[in-house]
Design a protein around this motif. Structure first.
Motif, mmCIF file in Angstrom:
data_model
loop_
_atom_site.group_PDB
_atom_site.id
_atom_site.type_symbol
_atom_site.label_atom_id
_atom_site.label_comp_id
_atom_site.label_asym_id
_atom_site.label_seq_id
_atom_site.Cartn_x
_atom_site.Cartn_y
_atom_site.Cartn_z
ATOM 1 N N MET A 1 -75.926 16.415 2.229
ATOM 2 C CA MET A 1 -76.627 16.026 3.447
ATOM 3 C C MET A 1 -76.678 17.221 4.390
ATOM 4 S SD MET A 1 -75.667 13.006 6.176
ATOM 5 C CE MET A 1 -76.113 11.710 5.040
ATOM 6 N N LYS A 2 -77.837 17.378 5.069
ATOM 7 C CA LYS A 2 -78.010 18.500 5.994
ATOM 8 C C LYS A 2 -77.751 18.030 7.418
ATOM 9 C CE LYS A 2 -79.546 22.653 7.208
ATOM 10 N NZ LYS A 2 -79.202 22.631 8.651
ATOM 11 N N PHE A 3 -76.856 18.755 8.115
ATOM 12 C CA PHE A 3 -76.586 18.508 9.523
ATOM 13 C C PHE A 3 -77.113 19.688 10.335
ATOM 14 C CE2 PHE A 3 -73.688 15.780 7.353
ATOM 15 C CZ PHE A 3 -73.487 14.696 8.179
ATOM 16 N N THR A 4 -77.508 19.427 11.547
ATOM 17 C CA THR A 4 -78.068 20.473 12.400
ATOM 18 C C THR A 4 -77.210 20.653 13.645
ATOM 19 O OG1 THR A 4 -80.312 19.999 11.646
ATOM 20 C CG2 THR A 4 -80.091 21.198 13.716
ATOM 21 N N ALA A 5 -76.927 21.903 13.966
ATOM 22 C CA ALA A 5 -76.181 22.224 15.186
ATOM 23 C C ALA A 5 -77.112 22.986 16.129
ATOM 24 C CB ALA A 5 -74.962 23.065 14.854
ATOM 25 N N ILE A 6 -77.298 22.467 17.339
ATOM 26 C CA ILE A 6 -78.140 23.102 18.345
ATOM 27 C C ILE A 6 -77.251 23.632 19.467
ATOM 28 C CG2 ILE A 6 -80.048 22.817 19.977
ATOM 29 C CD1 ILE A 6 -80.868 22.485 17.083
ATOM 30 N N GLY A 7 -77.376 24.926 19.751
ATOM 31 C CA GLY A 7 -76.607 25.532 20.829
ATOM 32 C C GLY A 7 -77.416 25.580 22.126
ATOM 33 N N TYR A 8 -76.810 25.155 23.208
ATOM 34 C CA TYR A 8 -77.463 25.173 24.525
ATOM 35 C C TYR A 8 -76.828 26.273 25.364
ATOM 36 C CZ TYR A 8 -79.446 20.713 23.111
ATOM 37 O OH TYR A 8 -80.130 19.739 22.438
ATOM 38 N N TYR A 9 -77.653 27.125 25.966
ATOM 39 C CA TYR A 9 -77.173 28.311 26.652
ATOM 40 C C TYR A 9 -77.373 28.206 28.161
ATOM 41 C CZ TYR A 9 -76.786 30.234 21.995
ATOM 42 O OH TYR A 9 -76.432 30.444 20.688
ATOM 43 N N ASP B 1 -78.892 30.005 30.178
ATOM 44 C CA ASP B 1 -80.212 30.330 30.725
ATOM 45 C C ASP B 1 -81.224 29.211 30.490
ATOM 46 O OD1 ASP B 1 -80.608 30.499 28.036
ATOM 47 O OD2 ASP B 1 -81.291 32.585 28.018
ATOM 48 N N GLY B 2 -80.725 28.059 30.004
ATOM 49 C CA GLY B 2 -81.599 26.918 29.803
ATOM 50 C C GLY B 2 -82.261 26.860 28.442
ATOM 51 N N THR B 3 -82.022 27.846 27.586
ATOM 52 C CA THR B 3 -82.622 27.849 26.252
ATOM 53 C C THR B 3 -81.692 27.171 25.261
ATOM 54 O OG1 THR B 3 -81.661 29.995 25.681
ATOM 55 C CG2 THR B 3 -83.839 29.995 26.748
ATOM 56 N N ASN B 4 -82.240 26.884 24.095
ATOM 57 C CA ASN B 4 -81.425 26.349 23.005
ATOM 58 C C ASN B 4 -81.956 26.888 21.680
ATOM 59 O OD1 ASN B 4 -83.312 24.226 21.670
ATOM 60 N ND2 ASN B 4 -83.425 23.766 23.875
ATOM 61 N N GLN B 5 -81.098 26.908 20.672
ATOM 62 C CA GLN B 5 -81.506 27.402 19.351
ATOM 63 C C GLN B 5 -80.634 26.804 18.254
ATOM 64 O OE1 GLN B 5 -80.190 31.554 18.306
ATOM 65 N NE2 GLN B 5 -79.980 31.725 20.548
ATOM 66 N N ASN B 6 -81.166 26.846 17.039
ATOM 67 C CA ASN B 6 -80.446 26.354 15.879
ATOM 68 C C ASN B 6 -79.328 27.333 15.510
ATOM 69 O OD1 ASN B 6 -79.760 26.037 13.004
ATOM 70 N ND2 ASN B 6 -81.305 24.445 13.034
ATOM 71 N N ILE B 7 -78.096 26.827 15.410
ATOM 72 C CA ILE B 7 -76.951 27.692 15.085
ATOM 73 C C ILE B 7 -76.172 27.145 13.882
ATOM 74 C CG2 ILE B 7 -76.666 28.689 17.393
ATOM 75 C CD1 ILE B 7 -74.547 26.568 17.965
ATOM 76 N N ASP B 8 -76.897 26.483 12.944
ATOM 77 C CA ASP B 8 -76.250 25.879 11.765
ATOM 78 C C ASP B 8 -75.360 26.855 11.018
ATOM 79 O OD1 ASP B 8 -77.711 23.679 12.382
ATOM 80 O OD2 ASP B 8 -79.166 23.900 10.751
#
Length: 429
Positions: free
Chosen positions: A1-9, A11-18
């Protein structure tokens, strides 16, 4: 199963950090991390998972792992010929979505497409009824096997024979005699599991539920095997009245067991008539490390007289029957569980030529006691250093892609010398 981790920074941005986070699993018996957010289920159960990066931990998810599903069922033998009136054991094997297989003979639903010709019991025993052909299938979880063809011939049994015409046993002991039937077409089949035993004196020897003959008290009698209307020649059986004088356990040497493994025990009794008998079925096994409730801790013996290693340590096993204890106890040493299977906990890797990647590789091991966990003392190597080379920095493995192609990373246990399944690395230009 694939899990996704989203990082919130900040400066208001976010990105995938799996691929950057550490995936935390609280139950490695149930699942393990194969990298970049892919978690593999190992056993039915549940676990909690979260992701951590630079001291920050995500929310926790509860995940359930269900059993692997059946993908195919295979029945053997594929084609078989049976004389009318005989029985044959069929076997059903299921293949599962996790690439394992298991004997499911007693769990499937058996079907004969012509019950006038052949029937199949719940445990997979085929009965040949009348001459002809019948297709047989097995179904489990909605998956039906390929049909096997059972041919029933008109050959009739002419006689039945027992393998021995004399036997000596002791009170309480059971024996199994081999019985064969000879048919009109010249064929011979083992029918030991199908016969009934007729004893001349049921107070001395009688048949048990498992079609074995059991000695009840000292004396002499005879028995015959019966199948349909046929009777075998008589077998003379003596139940000895000799008294037990000593017990010897084998193997006589120190048994060294790996935790989770087992060894077969045997007890031989010496009797007052000077003869020796196998009394394994009759004795009680006693462990020297049993606690005050009589429960053994280091090793235990099952109802098949196999001793199992339960925890590291030392103990001794003795055999007891009719107030007689084995003269020598057998020492048993149980050592640590060893790795029996291993997988590198990472998804298949894709790289570009001349690219370098740093990974924290871990390997999930299955041990001889059926436990699982991350393995220690693991060495990693490349199957093709010209395409992919490995170097090491602390706990990290440095992957260097040299040219386009395919290579594998293989983990080896330094302690148990077990290799993992290859982890595929694909390199493109």
């Amino acid at each position: 199963m694939k899990f996704t981790a989203i990082g919130y920074y900040s400066d208001g941005t976010n990105q995938n950090i799996d691929s950057r986070v550490d995936w935390n699993i609280n139950n490695l018996y149930t699942a393990y991390n194969v990298g970049s957010g892919y978690l593999n289920g190992l056993n039915k159960g549940s676990f909690k998972v979260s992701a951590s990066l630079k001291g920050i931990t995500s929310n926790t998810l509860d995940v359930a792992v269900s059993e692997a599903s059946v993908t195919a069922v295979h029945v053997t033998p594929l084609i078989a010929t049976f004389p009318k009136g005989t029985h044959e054991q069929l076997t059903a094997t299921a293949s599962y979505s996790d690439e394992t297989s298991q004997d499911v003979t007693a769990s499937v639903t058996w079907r004969s497409y012509d019950t006038n010709v052949a029937t199949v019991s719940k445990d997979g025993s085929l009965s040949a009824v009348t001459p002809g052909y019948a297709d047989i299938t097995a179904t489990i979880e909605g998956i039906e096997s390929r049909a096997i063809t059972a041919q029933v011939t008109s050959a009739e049994a002419k006689s039945i024979q027992v393998s021995s015409n004399i036997a000596t046993i002791i009170s309480g002991q059971t024996i199994e005699l081999s019985v064969r039937a000879t048919f009109g077409d010249g064929s011979i089949r083992d029918i030991s599991k199908a016969v009934a035993w007729v004893s001349q004196d049921n107070t001395i020897v009688k048949s048990t539920d498992r079609l074995l003959l059991k000695g009840l008290k000292p004396g002499n009698t005879s028995v015959k095997a019966k199948w349909g209307t046929l009777l075998s020649q008589p077998v003379n059986i003596t139940v000895s009245g000799a008294i037990l004088t000593g017990i010897e356990i084998s193997p006589p040497y120190i048994v060294k067991l790996i935790k989770g493994n087992s060894a077969q025990l045997k007890a031989t009794g010496t009797y007052s008539d000077g003869k020796k008998y196998d009394i394994t079925q009759l004795v009680q096994w006693s462990m020297s490390d049993a606690n005050n409730k009589g429960i053994p801790l280091v090793a235990w013996v099952d109802n098949q007289d196999k001793v199992h290693g339960a925890k590291e340590g030392n103990t001794e096993v003795s055999a007891i029957l009719n107030g007689v204890t084995s003269a020598k106890a057998m020492p048993i040493t149980v050592t640590r569980a060893v790795i029996t299977d291993m997988t590198i906990a990472h998804a298949p890797i894709k790289m570009q030529a001349n690219q370098e990647e740093r990974l924290l590789l871990k390997s999930v091991a299955t041990y001889s006691d059926n436990s699982t966990g991350y393995a220690d003392y693991i060495n990693y190597r490349s199957s093709n250093p010209e395409i992919l080379s490995l170097s090491f920095l602390g706990d990290y493995t440095i992957l260097t892609a040299h040219q386009a192609g395919t290579a594998s990373i293989i983990a080896t246990s330094a302690q148990d010398h077990v290799n993992s399944e290859p982890l595929k690395v694909t390199i493109s230009n």
